[in-house]
Motif scaffolding. Structure first.
Motif, mmCIF file in Angstrom:
data_model
loop_
_atom_site.group_PDB
_atom_site.id
_atom_site.type_symbol
_atom_site.label_atom_id
_atom_site.label_comp_id
_atom_site.label_asym_id
_atom_site.label_seq_id
_atom_site.Cartn_x
_atom_site.Cartn_y
_atom_site.Cartn_z
ATOM 1 N N UNK A 1 0.800 -1.219 0.000
ATOM 2 C CA UNK A 1 0.000 0.000 0.000
ATOM 3 C C UNK A 1 0.835 1.272 0.000
ATOM 4 N N UNK A 2 2.081 1.217 0.501
ATOM 5 C CA UNK A 2 2.831 2.471 0.670
ATOM 6 C C UNK A 2 4.331 2.230 0.667
ATOM 7 N N UNK A 3 5.077 3.243 0.233
ATOM 8 C CA UNK A 3 6.537 3.173 0.234
ATOM 9 C C UNK A 3 7.053 3.103 1.675
ATOM 10 N N UNK A 4 8.298 2.614 1.833
ATOM 11 C CA UNK A 4 8.835 2.373 3.196
ATOM 12 C C UNK A 4 8.856 3.609 4.095
ATOM 13 N N UNK B 1 -4.287 1.901 10.119
ATOM 14 C CA UNK B 1 -5.362 1.344 9.296
ATOM 15 C C UNK B 1 -6.392 2.414 8.946
ATOM 16 N N UNK B 2 -6.630 3.322 9.910
ATOM 17 C CA UNK B 2 -7.580 4.407 9.643
ATOM 18 C C UNK B 2 -7.067 5.260 8.479
ATOM 19 N N UNK B 3 -5.739 5.435 8.417
ATOM 20 C CA UNK B 3 -5.145 6.201 7.321
ATOM 21 C C UNK B 3 -5.358 5.473 5.981
ATOM 22 N N UNK B 4 -5.163 4.152 5.973
ATOM 23 C CA UNK B 4 -5.396 3.390 4.739
ATOM 24 C C UNK B 4 -6.866 3.491 4.321
ATOM 25 N N UNK B 5 -7.750 3.372 5.301
ATOM 26 C CA UNK B 5 -9.179 3.457 5.018
ATOM 27 C C UNK B 5 -9.508 4.829 4.413
ATOM 28 N N UNK B 6 -8.903 5.871 4.981
ATOM 29 C CA UNK B 6 -9.124 7.230 4.481
ATOM 30 C C UNK B 6 -8.682 7.345 3.018
ATOM 31 N N UNK B 7 -7.491 6.804 2.726
ATOM 32 C CA UNK B 7 -6.967 6.878 1.354
ATOM 33 C C UNK B 7 -7.865 6.100 0.381
ATOM 34 N N UNK B 8 -8.336 4.926 0.834
ATOM 35 C CA UNK B 8 -9.198 4.126 -0.037
ATOM 36 C C UNK B 8 -10.497 4.874 -0.337
ATOM 37 N N UNK C 1 -3.719 2.035 -2.760
ATOM 38 C CA UNK C 1 -4.289 1.518 -1.518
ATOM 39 C C UNK C 1 -5.383 0.497 -1.799
ATOM 40 N N UNK C 2 -6.269 0.880 -2.719
ATOM 41 C CA UNK C 2 -7.393 -0.014 -3.033
ATOM 42 C C UNK C 2 -6.889 -1.326 -3.615
ATOM 43 N N UNK C 3 -5.891 -1.247 -4.491
ATOM 44 C CA UNK C 3 -5.336 -2.455 -5.100
ATOM 45 C C UNK C 3 -4.674 -3.345 -4.046
ATOM 46 N N UNK C 4 -3.967 -2.727 -3.096
ATOM 47 C CA UNK C 4 -3.305 -3.511 -2.036
ATOM 48 C C UNK C 4 -4.352 -4.239 -1.191
ATOM 49 N N UNK C 5 -5.405 -3.547 -0.827
ATOM 50 C CA UNK C 5 -6.470 -4.157 -0.018
ATOM 51 C C UNK C 5 -7.162 -5.291 -0.791
ATOM 52 N N UNK C 6 -7.354 -5.057 -2.076
ATOM 53 C CA UNK C 6 -7.984 -6.049 -2.939
ATOM 54 C C UNK C 6 -7.111 -7.314 -3.022
ATOM 55 N N UNK C 7 -5.802 -7.116 -3.180
ATOM 56 C CA UNK C 7 -4.896 -8.260 -3.283
ATOM 57 C C UNK C 7 -4.886 -9.091 -1.994
#
Lengths: 422, 422
Positions: free
Chosen positions: A283-286, A301-308, A315-321
């Motif tokens: 989902x994100x660079x190091x 996780x809240x940050x990932x949810x916000x981005x999605x 982000x969406x692709x990472x969550x999907x995978x």
């Protein structure tokens, strides 16, 4: 032992048994009058009144409203009281330690956690951190006039729950750590039991006991997502522990012989595909904030949810995978166990909506039984708090097994809910 | 129903219950005197004598030697008799159908099978073949003056054991075949039950019930190797069936996303690596006799065993590779279930010695728990006969549930063992 004292011993055992039966009945069936307790337990009314009186002086039950609509003389309702005893659950995981306290009703009164890079420090230091957290809540319990009836700790690893030793926890870097013993020493060898169990088994206990009406509780698998991935299996309504207590080590199922190397040294373990690190790396660079170990998991996780939600494709692709990987592994669980439900716990609970469609499609395609053998995918309501909740509920069992553990002194203050798990 | 007949009904139910209890006690604990039966069951001696007399006239028990070393007056021993009732088990698999008959003691009296390329003909024709085999043994049972108490058929596929319908059996090419109903019609709608169950579940029942003293029976997985690979799981001493009865579908666990296509249409299923076809394809060219479907499996496996003993490198390598594949899949089962034993049944039982070293090494390396969580790999003593044996034992349960199913007429002839399973 003479005949008289043997008989006295028998009578005490019988009394304990009856106190336990009444207390369990109130827990399992809810508040009710003494008359109804008598009718339902088969004890006579005088005995029930005497047992309720004793449980009241021990602070375990209290009288409530008058029962409506009952046959005969209306009676005052008896219900579990939350004041006299508390049970403590804790969790040691790769990136945090957490503590939860429940009252006699199993309701949480304290839940808190701190981020901790547990794999970066020695086991003793992690237990020092945990001890400080525990000491804080134990002080609160004592200040409120309640007794602690037990401490149970969930660890993400192979645990011998009989001895409380962690045999191996690859993600923590632990091997043969006698956690129960080390923790009991740090807590000043308390009179209540200090136990250790596998975190996912404890999560499964919590999920099964706090299931809603739509959750089947007899055959389910709880998948607890974190840096590692643990599994808790309930079969025929019982926790499936296996021969040495190591059942449910689903994070290390090999899903791809040509896959990535796992923290355990093997290749292609399921957690290399669906663990928290796999998600964050995709989902994100190091140098992105979602990798910052000083932030709590829920913040990241809240940050990932916000981005999605903002439509960020990566982000969406990472969550999907990760969802696809979850479905592929879930198909293995369905082929082997044919559960009625797979419950997504741990970090999955927070971001599940982004994963579910891909997961369910992959599961339906991968499992041999039509429609995945009737298995539903459900999102845990307890989420990251399931491990400590299950641990606290296991500790609480001690009161229901023997209510006389709690002294006959009525406490005067209540422990108020504080904090939140991080 | 008047009060008197209700009471008579209660008494008959009580009598049946007591007959069942005495019969089970003899099965589970072995031959013993009436006095000992009374002491151990809590029934009084007169009742036990009356029950034993009735079970004797029904041909289910007989009097044996005089008990030695007992306290009090020596009594004649009572033991299960094998003459009055027989139970039938059968199997439909990709390359053969087989039938087994057991007497009341669970001892096999008939075992036979015929090679049949079941995937090449319609389901109805396969059931016609099976019906001819069944009619033959049912005639023998009747001729011997015994009653058939039930027929149970194991099928390699997804079976709804409540209705006896096969939902899906990819290797047979079956989908929604009401096997129990079709078979009952062909057998002339008999009065005894005709049941259908998953073959590996039946094998697991047979393995658990005929376990030697060194086989743990509370937590084991039976891996039944054939063209397909089935699994029967015993957990906490109970068959683990799962939500819809489809647990143990281990042949379709995906072990390699880049692997071969399976008969089910998926990629990389375990049975593409460790099924009989994978072994035969690796061991011999297509025109070799080991591929000849007219030969029984045991003959083809005996030929492979012969070649391996002669040091044939290709045969040995093929067996070794299947062993490695078995170990990799067994590691998944150990991670999920942590069984005390994995029992190699079906075709593996015949050639296991050539597979075990590679399997055990791969299992130890692949499972996350040290030393595979204490899991031992064992070779089935029942081998290819486990499915029909388990099926017959399930049929036999009817007698133990209600001994009055057997009429009170003493038969005069015995069914002698014949034939062997092919």
């Amino acid at each position: 032992m003479g005949e008289r004292s043997a008989r006295a011993g028998d009578q005490m055992a019988l009394r304990r048994h009856n106190l336990s039966m009444v207390l369990r009945h109130l827990r399992d069936h809810g508040p009710r009058s003494r008359a109804r307790l008598a009718a339902e337990t088969g004890l006579n009314k005088a005995t029930v009144s005497s047992l309720v009186a004793e449980l009241t002086t021990r602070g375990l039950v209290r009288s409530g409203a008058v029962e409506r609509g009952a046959i005969g003389r209306p009676g005052q309702i008896v219900e579990l009281a939350g004041t006299a005893a508390c049970a403590v659950g804790a969790e040691v995981n790769v990136d945090h330690v957490a503590v939860s306290v429940v009252d006699v009703r199993g309701e949480p009164v304290v839940e808190r956690g701190v981020p901790l890079d547990a794999s970066a420090v020695p086991a003793g230091e992690v237990l020092d951190h945990l001890t400080r957290e525990l000491a804080g809540v134990l002080d609160e319990i004592t200040a409120a006039g309640a007794s602690c009836v037990g401490v149970t700790v969930g660890v993400a690893g192979l645990v011998d729950s009989r001895t409380g030793a962690v045999e191996s926890a690859p993600n923590l870097g632990w091997s043969d750590v006698p956690v129960a013993q080390l923790l009991a020493e740090r807590l000043g060898r308390p009179s209540y039991p200090v136990r250790v169990d596998n975190e996912a088994s404890l999560a499964a206990i919590a999920e099964a006991r706090s299931a809603g009406p739509d959750t089947p509780v007899t055959d389910l698998v709880v998948v607890v997502g974190g840096v590692g991935v643990g599994g808790g299996i309930v079969s025929h309504g019982q926790l499936l522990r296996g021969h040495q207590g190591f059942a449910g080590e689903i994070g290390h199922i090999r899903v791809d012989p040509n896959g990535r190397q796992c923290g355990c040294g093997r290749i292609g373990c399921w957690e290399t595909v669906v663990g928290l690190r796999a998600l964050l790396a995709a989902a994100a660079d190091p140098d992105d904030q979602v990798h910052d170990p000083r932030l709590g998991i829920d913040e990241r996780l809240a940050e990932l949810d916000r981005r999605a939600r903002l439509g960020d494709a990566r982000t969406i692709s990472a969550l999907h995978e990760v969802g696809r990987g979850l479905g592929a592994g879930a198909a293995v669980l369905v082929d082997v166990l044919n559960p009625a439900a797979i419950v997504l716990g741990g970090y999955y609970a927070t971001v599940a909506p982004w994963m579910l469609p891909a997961m369910e499609a992959e599961l339906a395609a991968g499992a041999i039984a039509p429609r995945a053998g009737g298995c539903r995918v459900q999102v845990s309501r307890l989420g990251l708090g399931a491990v400590t909740r299950g641990a606290a509920l296991v500790s609480l069992d001690a009161v229901f097994d023997d209510p006389t553990r709690i002294a006959t002194a009525v406490p005067t203050r209540t422990v108020e809910p504080t904090g939140g798990v991080s």
